[in-house]
Design a protein around this motif. Structure first.
Motif, PDB file in Angstrom:
ATOM      1  N   SER A   1       1.824 -25.562  30.862  1.00 37.78           N
ATOM      2  CA  SER A   1       2.714 -25.277  29.730  1.00 37.78           C
ATOM      3  C   SER A   1       3.229 -23.843  29.717  1.00 37.78           C
ATOM      4  O   SER A   1       4.330 -23.582  29.208  1.00 37.78           O
ATOM      5  N   ILE A   2       2.460 -22.910  30.256  1.00 39.04           N
ATOM      6  CA  ILE A   2       2.900 -21.517  30.283  1.00 39.04           C
ATOM      7  C   ILE A   2       4.146 -21.384  31.152  1.00 39.04           C
ATOM      8  O   ILE A   2       5.071 -20.624  30.828  1.00 39.04           O
ATOM      9  N   THR A   3       4.216 -22.153  32.216  1.00 40.00           N
ATOM     10  CA  THR A   3       5.415 -22.208  33.046  1.00 40.00           C
ATOM     11  C   THR A   3       6.472 -23.093  32.407  1.00 40.00           C
ATOM     12  O   THR A   3       7.657 -22.743  32.363  1.00 40.00           O
ATOM     13  N   ASP A   4       6.057 -24.226  31.890  1.00 39.44           N
ATOM     14  CA  ASP A   4       6.986 -25.202  31.298  1.00 39.44           C
ATOM     15  C   ASP A   4       7.843 -24.561  30.205  1.00 39.44           C
ATOM     16  O   ASP A   4       9.054 -24.837  30.089  1.00 39.44           O
ATOM     17  N   ALA A   5       7.236 -23.701  29.401  1.00 38.50           N
ATOM     18  CA  ALA A   5       7.944 -23.089  28.277  1.00 38.50           C
ATOM     19  C   ALA A   5       8.765 -21.864  28.673  1.00 38.50           C
ATOM     20  O   ALA A   5       9.513 -21.325  27.850  1.00 38.50           O
TER      21      ALA A   5
ATOM     22  N   THR B   1      -6.242 -15.090  15.752  1.00 39.27           N
ATOM     23  CA  THR B   1      -5.584 -15.863  14.708  1.00 39.27           C
ATOM     24  C   THR B   1      -6.279 -17.204  14.549  1.00 39.27           C
ATOM     25  O   THR B   1      -7.011 -17.650  15.452  1.00 39.27           O
ATOM     26  N   GLU B   2      -6.040 -17.862  13.430  1.00 36.30           N
ATOM     27  CA  GLU B   2      -6.671 -19.166  13.196  1.00 36.30           C
ATOM     28  C   GLU B   2      -6.235 -20.168  14.258  1.00 36.30           C
ATOM     29  O   GLU B   2      -7.042 -20.975  14.727  1.00 36.30           O
ATOM     30  N   ARG B   3      -4.953 -20.118  14.641  1.00 35.32           N
ATOM     31  CA  ARG B   3      -4.422 -21.054  15.642  1.00 35.32           C
ATOM     32  C   ARG B   3      -5.089 -20.879  17.001  1.00 35.32           C
ATOM     33  O   ARG B   3      -5.115 -21.818  17.808  1.00 35.32           O
ATOM     34  N   SER B   4      -5.588 -19.694  17.263  1.00 38.33           N
ATOM     35  CA  SER B   4      -6.067 -19.389  18.611  1.00 38.33           C
ATOM     36  C   SER B   4      -7.533 -19.731  18.849  1.00 38.33           C
ATOM     37  O   SER B   4      -7.981 -19.750  19.999  1.00 38.33           O
ATOM     38  N   LYS B   5      -8.280 -20.007  17.792  1.00 36.49           N
ATOM     39  CA  LYS B   5      -9.735 -20.086  17.928  1.00 36.49           C
ATOM     40  C   LYS B   5     -10.207 -21.204  18.850  1.00 36.49           C
ATOM     41  O   LYS B   5     -11.117 -21.018  19.659  1.00 36.49           O
ATOM     42  N   ASP B   6      -9.609 -22.382  18.742  1.00 32.54           N
ATOM     43  CA  ASP B   6     -10.013 -23.489  19.617  1.00 32.54           C
ATOM     44  C   ASP B   6      -9.639 -23.213  21.067  1.00 32.54           C
ATOM     45  O   ASP B   6     -10.433 -23.458  21.974  1.00 32.54           O
ATOM     46  N   PHE B   7      -8.395 -22.759  21.293  1.00 32.15           N
ATOM     47  CA  PHE B   7      -7.978 -22.433  22.659  1.00 32.15           C
ATOM     48  C   PHE B   7      -8.949 -21.437  23.293  1.00 32.15           C
ATOM     49  O   PHE B   7      -9.324 -21.572  24.452  1.00 32.15           O
ATOM     50  N   PHE B   8      -9.332 -20.432  22.518  1.00 33.83           N
ATOM     51  CA  PHE B   8     -10.236 -19.401  23.028  1.00 33.83           C
ATOM     52  C   PHE B   8     -11.612 -19.984  23.336  1.00 33.83           C
ATOM     53  O   PHE B   8     -12.196 -19.717  24.401  1.00 33.83           O
ATOM     54  N   ALA B   9     -12.142 -20.783  22.420  1.00 36.73           N
ATOM     55  CA  ALA B   9     -13.480 -21.354  22.605  1.00 36.73           C
ATOM     56  C   ALA B   9     -13.535 -22.282  23.815  1.00 36.73           C
ATOM     57  O   ALA B   9     -14.583 -22.392  24.479  1.00 36.73           O
ATOM     58  N   GLN B  10     -12.431 -22.952  24.110  1.00 39.23           N
ATOM     59  CA  GLN B  10     -12.386 -23.877  25.249  1.00 39.23           C
ATOM     60  C   GLN B  10     -12.273 -23.150  26.587  1.00 39.23           C
ATOM     61  O   GLN B  10     -12.483 -23.772  27.640  1.00 39.23           O
TER      62      GLN B  10
ATOM     63  N   LYS C   1      -3.675  -9.539  24.504  1.00 46.25           N
ATOM     64  CA  LYS C   1      -3.196  -8.688  23.422  1.00 46.25           C
ATOM     65  C   LYS C   1      -2.605  -9.572  22.319  1.00 46.25           C
ATOM     66  O   LYS C   1      -1.824 -10.488  22.602  1.00 46.25           O
ATOM     67  N   LYS C   2      -2.988  -9.279  21.086  1.00 45.48           N
ATOM     68  CA  LYS C   2      -2.640 -10.150  19.962  1.00 45.48           C
ATOM     69  C   LYS C   2      -1.144 -10.388  19.836  1.00 45.48           C
ATOM     70  O   LYS C   2      -0.707 -11.503  19.538  1.00 45.48           O
ATOM     71  N   ASP C   3      -0.339  -9.346  20.072  1.00 47.67           N
ATOM     72  CA  ASP C   3       1.099  -9.473  19.842  1.00 47.67           C
ATOM     73  C   ASP C   3       1.844 -10.141  20.984  1.00 47.67           C
ATOM     74  O   ASP C   3       3.060 -10.289  20.938  1.00 47.67           O
ATOM     75  N   LEU C   4       1.113 -10.591  22.027  1.00 47.29           N
ATOM     76  CA  LEU C   4       1.760 -11.210  23.182  1.00 47.29           C
ATOM     77  C   LEU C   4       1.638 -12.727  23.205  1.00 47.29           C
ATOM     78  O   LEU C   4       2.282 -13.389  24.021  1.00 47.29           O
ATOM     79  N   ALA C   5       0.811 -13.295  22.309  1.00 45.92           N
ATOM     80  CA  ALA C   5       0.627 -14.753  22.267  1.00 45.92           C
ATOM     81  C   ALA C   5       0.261 -15.156  20.847  1.00 45.92           C
ATOM     82  O   ALA C   5      -0.831 -14.830  20.372  1.00 45.92           O
ATOM     83  N   ASP C   6       1.128 -15.851  20.173  1.00 42.11           N
ATOM     84  CA  ASP C   6       0.908 -16.205  18.776  1.00 42.11           C
ATOM     85  C   ASP C   6      -0.280 -17.153  18.601  1.00 42.11           C
ATOM     86  O   ASP C   6      -0.981 -17.085  17.591  1.00 42.11           O
ATOM     87  N   ASP C   7      -0.485 -18.037  19.574  1.00 42.48           N
ATOM     88  CA  ASP C   7      -1.595 -18.986  19.475  1.00 42.48           C
ATOM     89  C   ASP C   7      -2.771 -18.592  20.362  1.00 42.48           C
ATOM     90  O   ASP C   7      -3.710 -19.367  20.540  1.00 42.48           O
ATOM     91  N   GLY C   8      -2.721 -17.405  20.918  1.00 39.66           N
ATOM     92  CA  GLY C   8      -3.823 -16.910  21.741  1.00 39.66           C
ATOM     93  C   GLY C   8      -3.733 -17.258  23.200  1.00 39.66           C
ATOM     94  O   GLY C   8      -4.370 -16.609  24.033  1.00 39.66           O
ATOM     95  N   LEU C   9      -2.939 -18.270  23.546  1.00 43.71           N
ATOM     96  CA  LEU C   9      -2.889 -18.789  24.907  1.00 43.71           C
ATOM     97  C   LEU C   9      -1.508 -18.669  25.548  1.00 43.71           C
ATOM     98  O   LEU C   9      -1.377 -18.198  26.682  1.00 43.71           O
ATOM     99  N   HIS C  10      -0.480 -19.114  24.828  1.00 36.54           N
ATOM    100  CA  HIS C  10       0.865 -19.193  25.405  1.00 36.54           C
ATOM    101  C   HIS C  10       1.646 -17.911  25.110  1.00 36.54           C
ATOM    102  O   HIS C  10       1.812 -17.556  23.932  1.00 36.54           O
ATOM    103  N   PRO C  11       2.145 -17.237  26.121  1.00 33.11           N
ATOM    104  CA  PRO C  11       2.898 -16.000  25.878  1.00 33.11           C
ATOM    105  C   PRO C  11       4.117 -16.263  25.007  1.00 33.11           C
ATOM    106  O   PRO C  11       4.773 -17.298  25.122  1.00 33.11           O
TER     107      PRO C  11
END
Length: 255
Positions: A80-84, A176-185, A224-234
């Protein structure tokens, strides 16, 4: 009496068939993350009907055709990082082809590597993969299995005269709240282990290693927090950092 006995036997037989059918209904083991469990359940049709999602780019590949004379075609191959990544916006005028598919893992990408990379006859392939393997999108993956798939991509590309640029796995944050699952995985320790192996593999095999990780990571070892709103996708700011790094690596590969 005999008819009743036969009817009862038939009813019991039908019940037993129904029970077997229920027992054999497909189920996906829980990952411990509700969001990931829902995602995996939603992908059952993909996993069973078109595991590598070859249908996604089949028509686009046919329309693309072979490279023009003197064209330095580059395929960006990933998840998805490439797809987007809107390559035409970030690399205007460049013959860069996006073949990313959101959610994919390296075994899925191997299924489509010939169709979506080799058959397009690029000079260079920029590969960014592995984060979804760590997360377990298509099931638990050992680092050794991910590394074996990395090696297979490079060997297939080399066999067809395609130069490889291998991108590091990106860091992930949990700010962020959106990022917590992505990070834990995606434990940071596994990202670091894979990147260490990949950098060493590239050095041993004379492959260009594209170090996005160092450019995107903060002093805590996270994205860096300001580079990915959901923690994973730039986001746009993240991609703008990645663009010159990718371009520099591509130009080196083309020499």
């Amino acid at each position: 009496m005999k008819r009743n006995f036969v009817a009862y036997g038939l009813f019991a037989f039908l019940l037993s068939i129904a029970g077997v059918a229920q027992q054999s209904a497909p189920s996906i083991p829980s990952t411990g993350f509700a969001g990931l469990d829902q995602y995996r359940a939603s992908r059952i049709a993909v996993f069973t009907d078109d595991y590598g999602q070859l249908a996604r780019y089949r028509e686009a590949n046919a329309k693309l055709g072979p490279p023009a004379a003197g064209e330095n075609r580059v395929v960006f191959f990933g998840d998805s990082i490439t797809d987007a990544w809107k390559l035409a916006d970030y690399f205007p005028g460049k013959p860069y082809v996006n073949r990313g598919i959101g959610g994919q893992t390296t075994p899925q990408m191997l299924v489509r590597f010939r169709q979506d990379v080799v058959d397009l006859q690029p000079k260079v392939v920029v590969i960014l993969a592995g984060t979804n393997d760590i997360a377990g999108n298509t099931g638990p993956m050992r680092n050794e299995d991910i590394e074996a798939n990395y090696a297979s991509f490079a060997e297939l590309a080399r066999a067809h005269g395609i130069r490889v640029v291998y991108s590091s796995v990106l860091p992930v944050h949990n700010y962020t709240e959106r990022s917590k699952d992505f990070f834990a995985q995606r434990p940071t320790s596994r990202i670091l282990e894979l990147n260490h192996w990949l950098k060493d593999y590239c050095a041993r095999n004379k492959i260009l290693y594209l170090d996005y990780f160092s450019a995107l990571v903060d002093d805590k070892g996270l994205m860096k927090k300001d580079l990915a709103d959901d923690g994973l996708h730039p986001n746009d700011a993240g991609y703008k950092i990645m663009v010159p790094l990718a371009e520099e690596a591509i130009q080196k590969a083309l020499k």
